[in-house]
Motif scaffolding. Structure first.
Motif, PDB file in Angstrom:
ATOM      1  N   ALA A  76       0.826  -1.207   0.000  1.00 18.88           N
ATOM      2  CA  ALA A  76       0.000   0.000   0.000  1.00 18.88           C
ATOM      3  C   ALA A  76       0.858   1.254   0.000  1.00 18.88           C
ATOM      4  CB  ALA A  76      -0.925  -0.005   1.218  1.00 18.88           C
ATOM      5  N   ALA A  77       2.000   1.178   0.701  1.00 18.79           N
ATOM      6  CA  ALA A  77       2.859   2.357   0.787  1.00 18.79           C
ATOM      7  C   ALA A  77       3.511   2.673  -0.547  1.00 18.79           C
ATOM      8  CB  ALA A  77       3.927   2.143   1.852  1.00 18.79           C
ATOM      9  N   GLY A  78       3.737   1.652  -1.379  1.00 16.89           N
ATOM     10  CA  GLY A  78       4.418   1.884  -2.642  1.00 16.89           C
ATOM     11  C   GLY A  78       3.507   1.791  -3.843  1.00 16.89           C
ATOM     12  N   ASN A  79       2.247   2.140  -3.681  1.00 19.17           N
ATOM     13  CA  ASN A  79       1.241   1.876  -4.705  1.00 19.17           C
ATOM     14  C   ASN A  79       1.089   2.972  -5.745  1.00 19.17           C
ATOM     15  OD1 ASN A  79      -0.345  -0.214  -5.519  1.00 19.17           O
ATOM     16  ND2 ASN A  79      -2.181   0.460  -4.436  1.00 19.17           N
ATOM     17  N   GLY A  80       1.860   4.047  -5.653  1.00 21.71           N
ATOM     18  CA  GLY A  80       1.757   5.069  -6.689  1.00 21.71           C
ATOM     19  C   GLY A  80       1.160   6.362  -6.189  1.00 21.71           C
ATOM     20  N   LEU A  81       0.153   6.878  -6.898  1.00 20.07           N
ATOM     21  CA  LEU A  81      -0.447   8.171  -6.583  1.00 20.07           C
ATOM     22  C   LEU A  81      -1.798   8.003  -5.905  1.00 20.07           C
ATOM     23  CD1 LEU A  81       0.272  10.161  -9.855  1.00 20.07           C
ATOM     24  CD2 LEU A  81       1.006  10.823  -7.577  1.00 20.07           C
ATOM     25  N   PRO A  82      -2.112   8.838  -4.886  1.00 19.87           N
ATOM     26  CA  PRO A  82      -1.153   9.700  -4.190  1.00 19.87           C
ATOM     27  C   PRO A  82      -0.340   8.884  -3.196  1.00 19.87           C
ATOM     28  CG  PRO A  82      -3.293   9.919  -3.169  1.00 19.87           C
ATOM     29  CD  PRO A  82      -3.479   8.972  -4.334  1.00 19.87           C
ATOM     30  N   ALA A  83       0.873   9.308  -2.928  1.00 17.83           N
ATOM     31  CA  ALA A  83       1.716   8.605  -1.967  1.00 17.83           C
ATOM     32  C   ALA A  83       1.229   8.898  -0.554  1.00 17.83           C
ATOM     33  CB  ALA A  83       3.159   9.055  -2.120  1.00 17.83           C
ATOM     34  N   PRO A  84       1.344   7.938   0.367  1.00 14.17           N
ATOM     35  CA  PRO A  84       1.027   8.241   1.762  1.00 14.17           C
ATOM     36  C   PRO A  84       1.949   9.345   2.268  1.00 14.17           C
ATOM     37  CG  PRO A  84       1.329   5.880   1.407  1.00 14.17           C
ATOM     38  CD  PRO A  84       1.799   6.561   0.173  1.00 14.17           C
ATOM     39  N   GLU A  85       1.457  10.140   3.187  1.00 13.02           N
ATOM     40  CA  GLU A  85       2.259  11.215   3.735  1.00 13.02           C
ATOM     41  C   GLU A  85       2.053  11.300   5.238  1.00 13.02           C
ATOM     42  OE1 GLU A  85       0.905  14.833   1.856  1.00 13.02           O
ATOM     43  OE2 GLU A  85      -0.994  14.831   2.939  1.00 13.02           O
ATOM     44  N   VAL A  86       2.989  11.962   5.917  1.00 15.16           N
ATOM     45  CA  VAL A  86       2.870  12.185   7.350  1.00 15.16           C
ATOM     46  C   VAL A  86       3.122  13.661   7.635  1.00 15.16           C
ATOM     47  CG1 VAL A  86       3.567   9.858   8.013  1.00 15.16           C
ATOM     48  CG2 VAL A  86       5.306  11.637   7.769  1.00 15.16           C
ATOM     49  N   LEU A  87       2.581  14.112   8.748  1.00 19.03           N
ATOM     50  CA  LEU A  87       2.777  15.488   9.186  1.00 19.03           C
ATOM     51  C   LEU A  87       4.033  15.564  10.046  1.00 19.03           C
ATOM     52  CD1 LEU A  87       1.758  18.436   9.567  1.00 19.03           C
ATOM     53  CD2 LEU A  87       0.517  17.601  11.585  1.00 19.03           C
ATOM     54  N   VAL A  88       4.927  16.458   9.689  1.00 21.88           N
ATOM     55  CA  VAL A  88       6.109  16.737  10.496  1.00 21.88           C
ATOM     56  C   VAL A  88       5.833  18.022  11.261  1.00 21.88           C
ATOM     57  CG1 VAL A  88       8.592  17.165  10.495  1.00 21.88           C
ATOM     58  CG2 VAL A  88       7.581  15.630   8.786  1.00 21.88           C
ATOM     59  N   PRO A  89       5.880  17.994  12.604  1.00 22.09           N
ATOM     60  CA  PRO A  89       5.506  19.182  13.372  1.00 22.09           C
ATOM     61  C   PRO A  89       6.485  20.329  13.158  1.00 22.09           C
ATOM     62  CG  PRO A  89       6.468  17.515  14.808  1.00 22.09           C
ATOM     63  CD  PRO A  89       6.271  16.873  13.471  1.00 22.09           C
ATOM     64  N   GLY A  90       5.983  21.544  13.289  1.00 17.48           N
ATOM     65  CA  GLY A  90       6.845  22.706  13.207  1.00 17.48           C
ATOM     66  C   GLY A  90       7.651  22.882  14.478  1.00 17.48           C
ATOM     67  N   GLY A  91       8.601  23.808  14.423  1.00 20.27           N
ATOM     68  CA  GLY A  91       9.415  24.093  15.587  1.00 20.27           C
ATOM     69  C   GLY A  91      10.897  23.893  15.313  1.00 20.27           C
ATOM     70  N   VAL A  92      11.669  24.002  16.360  1.00 21.22           N
ATOM     71  CA  VAL A  92      13.125  23.953  16.256  1.00 21.22           C
ATOM     72  C   VAL A  92      13.619  22.523  16.428  1.00 21.22           C
ATOM     73  CG1 VAL A  92      15.284  24.757  17.304  1.00 21.22           C
ATOM     74  CG2 VAL A  92      13.341  26.316  17.093  1.00 21.22           C
ATOM     75  N   PHE A  93      14.630  22.153  15.652  1.00 16.20           N
ATOM     76  CA  PHE A  93      15.326  20.887  15.844  1.00 16.20           C
ATOM     77  C   PHE A  93      16.810  21.137  15.647  1.00 16.20           C
ATOM     78  CE2 PHE A  93      15.507  20.975  11.336  1.00 16.20           C
ATOM     79  CZ  PHE A  93      16.445  20.043  10.911  1.00 16.20           C
ATOM     80  N   THR A  94      17.643  20.159  16.026  1.00 19.26           N
ATOM     81  CA  THR A  94      19.088  20.280  15.854  1.00 19.26           C
ATOM     82  C   THR A  94      19.494  19.699  14.507  1.00 19.26           C
ATOM     83  OG1 THR A  94      19.488  20.150  18.233  1.00 19.26           O
ATOM     84  CG2 THR A  94      21.344  19.665  16.782  1.00 19.26           C
TER      85      THR A  94
END
Length: 461
Positions: A194-212
């Motif tokens: 399912a993850a490699g099935n084409g369009l649209p690709a699965p996506e995840v939310l990356v939170p905002g803020g500071v990182f190193t």
């Protein structure tokens, strides 16, 4: 580091855990063991890439974009002699007359076949003699006291330099005409279809803020990875897998290569001037897309990450899909940030070294694994295949971090900073496991297609 434009700088260097000097050996002992193993692994790979072809193949130039394989072979030995025997040990040059021949900044690749290069047998003897002296030096040199020796940096640098040229030579093998001479098993990692099935690709939310971002603690890190510094991002979505061949084919079938609205001006000019209509090494035959891979012609596998695309092609696909390429900072945050602690790990899965169940690295296979493979290598946010498989283009120019200091010399990175080069992240199936981590920065010209490059996309919240 660009494997297309730089031949005498090191590539990514391994995450070296030197320990505390307790247990079965001292810190120096552990470092020596690691350096010895990395030097040996690189030389085994070099031999495998050069022993499988004839001497005429070694001396031929298979593409004006690449050096003859025999040039890489002798250059590996020359750089090892320069940095370890001359700079570290203080020896006189073994063969000073060949230094100009193997200085990548003096001679473009297209000119190297015309140089009086060492022949295959002589190049092998020279590299072997240098290596013998280097191993003796490694046994008796304290791995501390100067920046080049601290943490075994110089030895790790040279091991990685050789591995970087091994990747370059593998690209030459891909460009080489004739029957296949390399073989490797196909990837067999667990796969989420399912993850490699084409369009649209699965996506995840990356939170905002500071990182190193970057590192100040990895003893073998390159100057362009340093120093660690805070970086802030807005929240964004990112694909959990690289863009696949099937998804890229949809762009082709929708006329993506005929619509200038998707393309940056320079990219559109490249498409028109060179008649580009598909990724490099693809061609259409009888209604089917085929590709050439290390001398084998085969159907394009739909679930694999797309390979051999330029930055312009990646950018055009992203615009067509209503998305964009992630910035370099966004890519690194998706790969390293651990929301449960707020810390940045060395790799997507944590701080442990790469293993075969986590990433497709080291020329163990001669192709990417299917998109959605390697669940054990997923980041804390659930993003897969950030390390290995394909280099991933980002939206960012190659620029220094705040507080950057050139080491061990300006040509290592500094002379390449600016808008001419775009950053790639994550490594490919051709990158050595010891030569890849979450902070490593590769860069190349946006027109490059022969490199093992793909991409994933992002979008604003």
């Amino acid at each position: 580091m660009s494997i297309e434009d730089i031949d005498d700088t090191t590539g990514p260097l391994t995450n070296t855990n030197t320990g505390t000097g307790t247990g079965t050996g001292t810190t120096d002992d552990l470092l020596r063991e690691r350096a010895h193993a990395e030097l040996a692994a690189a030389r085994t790979r070099t031999a495998g890439l050069t022993d499988v072809v004839s001497d005429p193949d070694l001396t031929a130039q298979h593409s004006p974009l690449m050096s003859p394989l025999v040039w890489d072979l002798a250059h590996i030995g020359n750089q090892e002699e320069l940095w370890l025997l001359r700079r570290v040990e203080g020896r006189e040059a073994m063969r000073p007359e060949i230094d100009p021949l193997y200085d990548a900044f003096q001679h473009p690749r297209s000119e190297r076949p015309s140089l009086p290069l060492l022949g295959p047998a002589e190049a092998r003897r020279y590299a072997a003699e240098v290596r013998g002296r280097v191993l003796d030096l490694l046994e008796r040199t304290p791995l501390e006291g100067t920046p080049l020796l601290d943490g075994g940096f110089a030895f790790g640098m040279i091991a990685q330099h050789e591995q970087q040229h091994d990747e370059t030579m593998l690209i030459t093998h891909q460009l080489r005409a004739g029957p296949p001479v390399l073989a490797a098993p196909d990837p067999d990692a667990p796969w989420d279809g399912a993850a490699g099935n084409g369009l649209p690709a699965p996506e995840v939310l990356v939170p905002g803020g500071v990182f190193t971002m970057g590192t100040s603690t990895e003893p073998w890190a390159l100057d362009n990875e340093r120093p660690a510094h805070p970086r802030e991002t807005e929240p964004f979505f990112i694909d959990t897998v690289p863009v696949t061949n099937a998804a890229f084919q949809a762009f082709i079938e929708d006329g993506g290569y005929t619509e200038p609205r998707w393309w940056a001006a320079e990219g559109w000019e490249q498409v028109r001037r060179h008649g580009i209509g598909a990724p490099l090494f693809w061609h259409r035959e009888g209604g089917q897309w085929l590709r050439r891979r290390f001398g084998v012609t085969e159907p394009v596998p739909p679930e694999e990450p797309v390979l051999h695309v330029s930055w312009y092609e990646a950018d055009a696909w992203a615009r067509w899909a209503g998305r964009r390429l992630p910035t370099e900072a966004e890519w690194e945050k998706a790969a390293r940030y651990r929301p449960e602690t707020g810390q940045s790990a060395g790799y997507p899965w944590g701080d442990a070294d790469p293993t075969p169940d986590r990433a497709n690295l080291g020329q163990r296979h001669l192709r990417p694994a299917r998109a959605g493979s390697y669940p054990a290598g997923a980041s804390a946010l659930g993003v897969r295949q950030l390390i290995g498989d394909v280099w991933e283009w980002t939206a960012s120019d190659f620029l220094p971090y705040p507080g950057f200091r050139a080491f061990p010399y300006r040509e290592y990175s500094e002379v390449f900073f600016g808008p001419a080069h775009k950053v790639l992240r994550g490594g490919s199936f051709a990158v050595a496991p010891a030569a890849c981590r979450g902070t490593f920065r590769n860069w190349d010209l946006p027109v490059r297609r022969q490199i093992f490059s793909g991409f994933r996309t992002a979008r604003d919240v």
